[in-house]
Design an enzyme around this catalytic site. Structure first.
Site, PDB file in Angstrom:
ATOM      1  CD  GLU A   1      -3.165  -0.916   2.071  1.00  0.00           C
ATOM      2  OE1 GLU A   1      -3.115  -0.008   2.905  1.00  0.00           O
ATOM      3  OE2 GLU A   1      -4.124  -1.706   1.988  1.00  0.00           O
TER       4      GLU A   1
ATOM      5  CD  GLU B   1      -3.835  -5.787   3.721  1.00  0.00           C
ATOM      6  OE1 GLU B   1      -4.695  -4.961   4.096  1.00  0.00           O
ATOM      7  OE2 GLU B   1      -2.610  -5.621   3.890  1.00  0.00           O
TER       8      GLU B   1
HETATM    9  C1  FCB Z   1      -4.593  -2.014   5.250  1.00  0.00           C
HETATM   10  C2  FCB Z   1      -3.203  -2.359   5.752  1.00  0.00           C
HETATM   11  C3  FCB Z   1      -3.167  -3.449   6.792  1.00  0.00           C
HETATM   12  C4  FCB Z   1      -4.354  -3.411   7.721  1.00  0.00           C
HETATM   13  C5  FCB Z   1      -5.650  -3.250   6.969  1.00  0.00           C
HETATM   14  C6  FCB Z   1      -6.882  -3.231   7.839  1.00  0.00           C
HETATM   15  O1  FCB Z   1      -4.616  -0.691   4.831  1.00  0.00           O
HETATM   16  O2  FCB Z   1      -2.400  -2.798   4.685  1.00  0.00           O
HETATM   17  O3  FCB Z   1      -1.929  -3.353   7.448  1.00  0.00           O
HETATM   18  O4  FCB Z   1      -4.178  -2.497   8.723  1.00  0.00           O
HETATM   19  O5  FCB Z   1      -5.620  -2.087   6.201  1.00  0.00           O
END
Ligand code: FCB
Length: 446
Positions: free
Chosen positions: A170, A352
């Site tokens: 990210e 994610e």
């Molecule tokens: C993302 C991050 C991760 C976590 C999630 C909920 O932005 O990559 O580390 O905190 O959110």
């Protein structure tokens, strides 16, 4: 188990996994020679983190990783995405190598392989060594070279066993929140510093890809980008302008130069002073997959007191949310997959996706989290729809295995499939753990 699957079922080589990151779970912040990261420093800065919590102990994964790997094995995942902590390996960020830090990841990687779980290592999940920040950090062009040296060390040490590599997690979240909005470490709010950081992180990514290709035989390399539709809070000219600029900072400032070779139009001119000859070619190196982190869309509004004139708006009243104000919008996930397939033409791994909650252990010792199950059902069904529409999705990782330190929100939002009582470190699989286990089992060919 309910939920929709792609027309022809889940591909047989589809990767099912879970994700975590070092600072959020490891703890042992002062053990075995680990150096400080910018997040250790932010956490001890008053009122920067909810309840002034920190990752100092977190889930104590540094000591409890065998138990956590057993939980993953029980879940039946194919893969585990974790991050290597730069300050554990190089306590000041460069020069002095901490053998004990390197050993920890050897143990972790070997134990994963023994359990039949493929390690997916991410080199940078926001924990810049404080020693490098003191030298200017990402605002300093040299930082890209420091990153490449660290990447070389990791590639040479683990590349015999780790084949799946991620340069950064990210990019836009940690640069925007860390250098333009004071929501993350190091908490700077300055346009020029932010622009420099964007460019130097992009350079570091490209150099990291080269290093991994050189030192890891058969490496499969990607970067992890957060992508979320950015919509104006109100249908006004000012909010539409804010949304357009936030969209470029949030969704395009990294993947466009890395994959297409140029900065997006609204920020291209701002970047010019920092670009030197050969930079764009160094940034745009071929990768093997696009890592997508996605939770829900964002609403933007004009905010003339902010660094860039945009701020976070509210979602429309009544829209379902995670319980932490993040909208739940499954169609936006499918559309994001379609859009990035169209724009970048790369295989996608969802690195994610997940849902927050305030889950608690009930009187029977169980943790029931039906809202998370519903979320995962809806989102995996939309992923299946995108796959039917031609998007080449190769894997899906739930955020997260464990309830972890959630940055500025401390231990408030719980994202785990496994509940963690952070005072006793007791792990309790939630009902979503059983749901995900059943999904993975049903997705595997008999
Ligand atoms: C993302 C991050 C991760 C976590 C999630 C909920 O932005 O990559 O580390 O905190 O959110």
């Amino acid at each position: 188990m309910s939920g929709a699957l792609p027309r022809n079922g889940w591909p047989k080589d589809f990767t099912w996994g879970v994700s975590t990151s070092a600072y959020q779970i490891e703890g042992a912040a002062h053990e075995d020679g680990r150096g400080l990261s910018i997040w250790d420093v932010r956490a001890i800065t008053k009122d920067k983190v909810y309840k002034n919590e920190s990752g100092e102990t977190a889930c104590d994964h540094y000591h409890r990783y065998p138990e956590d790997i057993a939980l993953m094995k029980g879940l039946g995942v194919d893969a585990y995405r974790f991050s290597l902590a730069w300050p554990r390996i190089l306590p000041t960020g460069r020069t002095f190598v901490n053998e004990k830090g390197l050993d920890f990841y050897d143990r972790l990687i070997d134990s994963l392989l023994e359990a039949g779980i493929e390690p997916w290592a991410c080199l940078y999940h926001w924990d810049l060594p404080q020693g490098l920040h003191s030298l200017g950090g990402w605002a300093q062009r040299e930082c890209a070279g420091w990153f490449a040296d660290y990447a070389t060390l990791c590639a040479r040490r683990y590349g015999d066993r780790v084949k799946k590599w991620i340069t950064f997690n990210e990019f836009s979240v940690f640069t925007l929140f860390g250098y333009a909005i004071d929501w993350a470490a190091p908490g700077i709010t300055d346009r020029a510093t932010h622009l420099r950081a964007i460019h130097h992180v992009n350079l570091a990514h490209g150099m990291g890809v080269d290093v991994l290709r050189t030192h890891v035989k058969d490496a499969v390399i990607g970067a992890v980008h957060n992508r979320q539709a950015v919509w104006p809070e109100k249908d006004t000219e000012a909010d539409r302008r804010a949304a357009a600029l936030l969209n470029e900072h949030w969704n395009l400032a990294f993947p466009d130069p890395q994959i297409l070779g140029h900065y997006p139009p609204l920020i291209a001119r701002d970047m010019e002073p920092y670009i030197q000859g050969g930079d764009m070619a160094q940034i745009c190196r071929p990768v093997d997959f696009f890592g997508l982190n996605h939770y829900g869309p964002i609403f933007a509004k004009e905010d003339l007191n902010s660094t860039w004139g945009f701020g976070w708006g509210d979602s429309p009243p009544g829209s379902p949310d995670h319980g932490i104000g993040w909208p739940v919008w499954p169609d936006a996930f499918r559309d994001e997959l379609l859009e990035l397939h169209r724009r970048y033409k790369l295989p996608v791994v969802v690195t994610e996706n997940g849902c927050a909650g305030d889950d608690a252990v009930n009187a029977d010792g169980k943790v029931e989290d039906p809202r998370r199950i519903k979320y995962l059902e809806l989102y995996t069904a939309k992923m299946a729809e995108a796959m039917d529409a031609g998007v080449d999705v190769r894997g899906y990782f739930v955020w997260s295995l464990l309830d972890a330190f959630e940055w500025g929100s401390g231990y408030g939002p719980r994202f785990g499939l496994v509940h963690v009582d952070h005072s006793t470190q007791t792990r309790t699989p939630k009902s979503s753990y059983d749901w995900y286990k059943a999904l993975i089992q049903s997705a595997k060919p008999a």
